[in-house]
Structures are given as structure tokens and as C-alpha cells.
Design a protein around this motif. Sequence first.
Motif, PDB file in Angstrom:
ATOM      1  N   CYS A  42       0.844  -1.198   0.000  1.00  0.00           N
ATOM      2  CA  CYS A  42       0.000   0.000   0.000  1.00  0.00           C
ATOM      3  C   CYS A  42       0.882   1.252   0.000  1.00  0.00           C
ATOM      4  O   CYS A  42       1.994   1.242   0.525  1.00  0.00           O
ATOM      5  N   ASP A  44       0.374   3.718   1.740  1.00  0.00           N
ATOM      6  CA  ASP A  44       0.299   4.281   3.094  1.00  0.00           C
ATOM      7  C   ASP A  44       1.689   4.625   3.649  1.00  0.00           C
ATOM      8  O   ASP A  44       2.600   3.798   3.620  1.00  0.00           O
ATOM      9  N   ALA A  67      -4.084   0.563  -1.329  1.00  0.00           N
ATOM     10  CA  ALA A  67      -4.620  -0.741  -0.899  1.00  0.00           C
ATOM     11  C   ALA A  67      -3.993  -1.942  -1.613  1.00  0.00           C
ATOM     12  O   ALA A  67      -4.641  -2.964  -1.794  1.00  0.00           O
ATOM     13  N   HIS A  98      -2.128  -4.324   4.890  1.00  0.00           N
ATOM     14  CA  HIS A  98      -1.895  -3.855   6.267  1.00  0.00           C
ATOM     15  C   HIS A  98      -3.228  -3.555   6.932  1.00  0.00           C
ATOM     16  O   HIS A  98      -4.202  -3.178   6.263  1.00  0.00           O
ATOM     17  N   CYS A 101      -6.065  -0.037   6.909  1.00  0.00           N
ATOM     18  CA  CYS A 101      -5.855   0.483   5.554  1.00  0.00           C
ATOM     19  C   CYS A 101      -7.020   1.408   5.186  1.00  0.00           C
ATOM     20  O   CYS A 101      -8.188   0.981   5.195  1.00  0.00           O
ATOM     21  N   GLY A 102      -6.706   2.669   4.884  1.00  0.00           N
ATOM     22  CA  GLY A 102      -7.750   3.641   4.548  1.00  0.00           C
ATOM     23  C   GLY A 102      -8.556   3.216   3.334  1.00  0.00           C
ATOM     24  O   GLY A 102      -9.768   3.417   3.281  1.00  0.00           O
TER      25      GLY A 102
HETATM   26 CO    CO Z   1      -3.491   0.986   2.942  1.00  0.00          CO
END
Ligand code: CO
Length: 201
Positions: A42, A44, A67, A98, A101-102
Motif C-alpha cells: 500500500c 500508506d 490498498a 496492512h 488500511c484507509g
Molecule cells: Co493501505
Amino acid sequence: MSDLKQIFKNNIDWVNSIRAENKDFFKSLVEQQQPDYLWIGCSDSRVPANQLMGLMPGDVFVHRNVANMVVHADFNTLAVIHYAVEYLKVKHIIVCGHYHCGGVRCALTDEKFGIVDSWLQHIKDVKRLHKDELSTLEGQAKEDRLCELNAMEQVYNVSKSPPVLEAWEKGQELHIHSWIYSIGDGKIKKLQEAVSGPIEE
Ligand code: CO
């Protein structure tokens, strides 16, 4: 000092610390890269591939997106997989999801976020595919499980990608792993056994 000036200072400190251990380290990287691993993770900011695996520059080829998705029509991801498998001859492809995860969290809602919704639709497909299991879970447990299922589904997608099928056809050693990273404690967990050949349907 602005934050960006600090980054350049950090960079010099980092170079010096590595050269103190091995003064030719950077020179040795110039000629070629020979990583054994392709990391698909990701975007992130809390999930930095090299750092959490304790790997140095040159050790891992990295692709990151929202993602950790492997979408069959996404030529960016396919080009990365192709280059890593065909030319770098990586032995392992790691899809690492993870928790928290948004992207996964957004896919669990009906809210509209704009252009990213088209991308998140692929996670909604994973949600639909596993709706029976997910319907037994609530709240954080449901979100955590979708993070895991999403990583495993992306391994399936990697295993169906043309460069990977071609590599196996030629007898090339290639293992595809599904992992999940926990932001809360920094640990990586294996989700299922590696896929090392075509999946029989
Ligand atoms: Co994520």
C-alpha cells in the motif's frame, strides 16, 4: 530550517552512516540491481517496504498503490511485475496488506470519495466475493479480515498475470506470498502458504 532542508540534511547523514559501514556501498549499486524480491504494498506512509523488512537499497523492487491492488487492466502494475520477473528474475513476489488500511475502510462504506472510488471498486469486489464470511463479522474485526482477504485475492491476481504464468511455464522459480503488516506493533504476519505454480481451477 524548513522540513525540506531537514530532508537534505537527513540524506547526507544517512549516506555518511552507510559509508561508515561500507565505503563502496553506493558505487556497488551503480552497475546493476539484483533484488530477490518484488514488494507490492500500500502507498500508506506507515508501511515503508525496505524499513519494515530491514532491507537495504538494491534488495527489493517496490510497487505501491492505494490498498496494494493488482488489477488486470493496470499496466503500471503489470509492467512492474513483468520487469521484475522477466529481467530482474526476482524469486519472490510479496503482496503485503496492512491493518487500518484507509482504502479498505473506504470500500466498506457507501460514501463517495471521488476518482478513487473506481479504484476502490476492486476491493468492493473482494468484499462481495467473501460476503458470507464478512457478514459474520462487525466493526474492526470485519475491516481487519477484509484487509487480509484483499491481500490474498491480490496474490491470486498476481498468479494469473501473463508474466508470472510465462515464468512458471519456462520452469522459473517464483513464489508469491500474501502477508499482512500490523501498524500497531510493526510486525509482519504470513497469511497463507506461498503460491509457487499455476493455481488449478
Ligand atoms: Co493501505
